[in-house]
Scaffold this motif. Structure first.
Motif, PDB file in Angstrom:
ATOM      1  N   VAL A 145       0.685  -0.927   0.062  1.00  0.00           N
ATOM      2  CA  VAL A 145       0.265   0.403   0.218  1.00  0.00           C
ATOM      3  C   VAL A 145       0.773   0.799  -0.133  1.00  0.00           C
ATOM      4  O   VAL A 145       1.848   1.883   0.562  1.00  0.00           O
ATOM      5  CB  VAL A 145      -0.654   0.103   1.098  1.00  0.00           C
ATOM      6  N   ALA A 146       0.685   2.151  -1.034  1.00  0.00           N
ATOM      7  CA  ALA A 146       1.429   3.493  -1.163  1.00  0.00           C
ATOM      8  C   ALA A 146       0.834   4.621  -1.300  1.00  0.00           C
ATOM      9  O   ALA A 146      -0.204   4.650  -1.694  1.00  0.00           O
ATOM     10  CB  ALA A 146       2.069   2.754  -2.819  1.00  0.00           C
ATOM     11  N   ARG A 147       1.934   5.341  -1.062  1.00  0.00           N
ATOM     12  CA  ARG A 147       1.170   6.903  -0.788  1.00  0.00           C
ATOM     13  C   ARG A 147       2.257   8.346  -1.251  1.00  0.00           C
ATOM     14  O   ARG A 147       3.036   7.331  -1.208  1.00  0.00           O
ATOM     15  CB  ARG A 147       0.444   7.536   0.649  1.00  0.00           C
ATOM     16  N   ILE A 148       1.414   8.855  -2.107  1.00  0.00           N
ATOM     17  CA  ILE A 148       2.245  10.130  -2.301  1.00  0.00           C
ATOM     18  C   ILE A 148       1.758  11.278  -1.275  1.00  0.00           C
ATOM     19  O   ILE A 148       1.121  11.581  -0.418  1.00  0.00           O
ATOM     20  CB  ILE A 148       1.505  10.567  -4.039  1.00  0.00           C
ATOM     21  N   PRO A 149       3.596  11.679  -1.150  1.00  0.00           N
ATOM     22  CA  PRO A 149       3.323  12.095   0.468  1.00  0.00           C
ATOM     23  C   PRO A 149       2.751  13.417  -0.570  1.00  0.00           C
ATOM     24  O   PRO A 149       3.238  14.407  -1.690  1.00  0.00           O
ATOM     25  CB  PRO A 149       5.261  12.586   0.189  1.00  0.00           C
ATOM     26  N   MET A 150       2.262  14.515   0.740  1.00  0.00           N
ATOM     27  CA  MET A 150       1.413  15.345   0.444  1.00  0.00           C
ATOM     28  C   MET A 150       1.847  16.913   1.816  1.00  0.00           C
ATOM     29  O   MET A 150       2.877  16.866   2.446  1.00  0.00           O
ATOM     30  CB  MET A 150      -0.222  15.308   1.015  1.00  0.00           C
ATOM     31  N   ALA A 151       2.231  17.994   1.591  1.00  0.00           N
ATOM     32  CA  ALA A 151       2.256  19.036   1.610  1.00  0.00           C
ATOM     33  C   ALA A 151       1.036  19.876   1.664  1.00  0.00           C
ATOM     34  O   ALA A 151       0.167  19.455   1.346  1.00  0.00           O
ATOM     35  CB  ALA A 151       3.422  19.602   0.929  1.00  0.00           C
ATOM     36  N   HIS A 152       1.065  21.152   3.194  1.00  0.00           N
ATOM     37  CA  HIS A 152       0.639  22.001   3.303  1.00  0.00           C
ATOM     38  C   HIS A 152      -1.434  22.025   3.478  1.00  0.00           C
ATOM     39  O   HIS A 152      -2.009  22.433   3.130  1.00  0.00           O
ATOM     40  CB  HIS A 152       0.138  23.288   2.162  1.00  0.00           C
ATOM     41  N   GLY A 153      -1.030  20.343   3.651  1.00  0.00           N
ATOM     42  CA  GLY A 153      -2.693  19.898   4.663  1.00  0.00           C
ATOM     43  C   GLY A 153      -3.435  19.246   3.588  1.00  0.00           C
ATOM     44  O   GLY A 153      -3.773  18.629   4.296  1.00  0.00           O
TER      45      GLY A 153
END
Length: 266
Positions: free
Chosen positions: A238-246
């Motif tokens: 299971v993978a996620r794309i790291p996010m910024a600014h909430g």
């Protein structure tokens, strides 16, 4: 080449462009007798180059000797319906993109094993119903090295008119098939699977283990709810794309483009 001038909206030959629904065009009972509509000269050329059979053209009169000239020459023997811009807009319900529509015959649909044969990266589209998203995912798949597309039956038909247009003809370039079994059914075909989802145990999309996989199926979920819990539980990663600014997530089409690039076969 028969050029047929239409002056009213009830001409029998143009029903394929105006009155038939997407479901009627598709012909689920006999997919090889089904049809679809390709819109704009560029998209029509891609479909012709991919071997799709043209059945009829609908063209603004001014384009017969212009943007559509080479297409008409290639489609020898099929009817070419033409009329003024305003009439054709009333017929189809919208102003034609670049003034040309082509009704085309569907090809026989390949099976999953055919699409996966020799592939290193495939995407599984699970329950994505928005035509724009489907078209955008196919365009990214073609551009970023995805070898095949598999769709669950509750996803949008890739040959939907708007999906074809948004993809800029990429639906004709990447092989695709309907996936009737679970995602785990790809394991016997040699694929490891990665679900794109936000969970407590998801790893960043640039995790080294993902890049090392020789054959990987990237599983993308619906626009609203994402992937079902049982689907996520059945995948190898299971993978996620790291996010910024909430920001918590990306639109599925944007997420697919990021995933395709990061998880491309090295």
């Amino acid at each position: 080449m028969p050029i047929i001038n239409i002056t009213s909206l009830d001409h029998e030959g143009v029903s394929v462009f105006a009155t038939l629904t997407e479901a009627q065009l598709r012909n689920r009972k006999d997919s090889e007798r089904g049809m679809f509509i390709a819109e704009s000269p560029k998209v029509i050329r891609v479909a012709l180059d991919a071997g799709y059979e043209p059945l009829a053209l609908l063209c603004e009169r001014k384009h017969i000797g212009g943007d559509a000239k080479d297409i008409i020459e290639r489609c020898e023997g099929i009817p070419v319906y033409t009329g003024e811009r305003e009439l054709l807009a009333r017929l189809t319900g919208y102003v034609l993109t670049r003034g040309v529509l082509c009704a085309m015959r569907r090809k026989a649909e390949p099976c999953v094993s055919e699409v996966c044969r020799g592939a290193r990266r495939v995407v599984v589209i699970d329950g994505v119903v928005d035509t724009t998203n489907i078209g955008a995912i196919f365009r990214s798949a073609a551009a970023l090295g995805i070898d095949g597309v598999l769709l669950t039956r509750n996803s949008c038909d890739p040959l939907n008119r708007r999906a074809v247009r948004v993809s800029m003809g990429s639906v004709f370039l990447v092989p695709w098939a309907w996936l009737d079994g679970p995602v785990s059914s790809l394991s016997p075909l040699g694929f490891r699977t990665v679900a794109m989802a936000l969970t407590d145990n998801s790893v960043p999309i640039d995790h080294p283990a993902l890049a090392r996989e020789p054959r990987l199926a990237i599983v993308m979920g619906t626009e609203g709810d994402g992937l079902a819990a049982e689907t996520i539980a059945s995948t190898d990663y299971v993978a996620r794309i790291p996010m910024a600014h909430g920001v918590d997530s990306l639109n599925v089409a944007a997420a697919a483009a990021v995933a395709f690039w990061e998880l491309r076969a090295r």
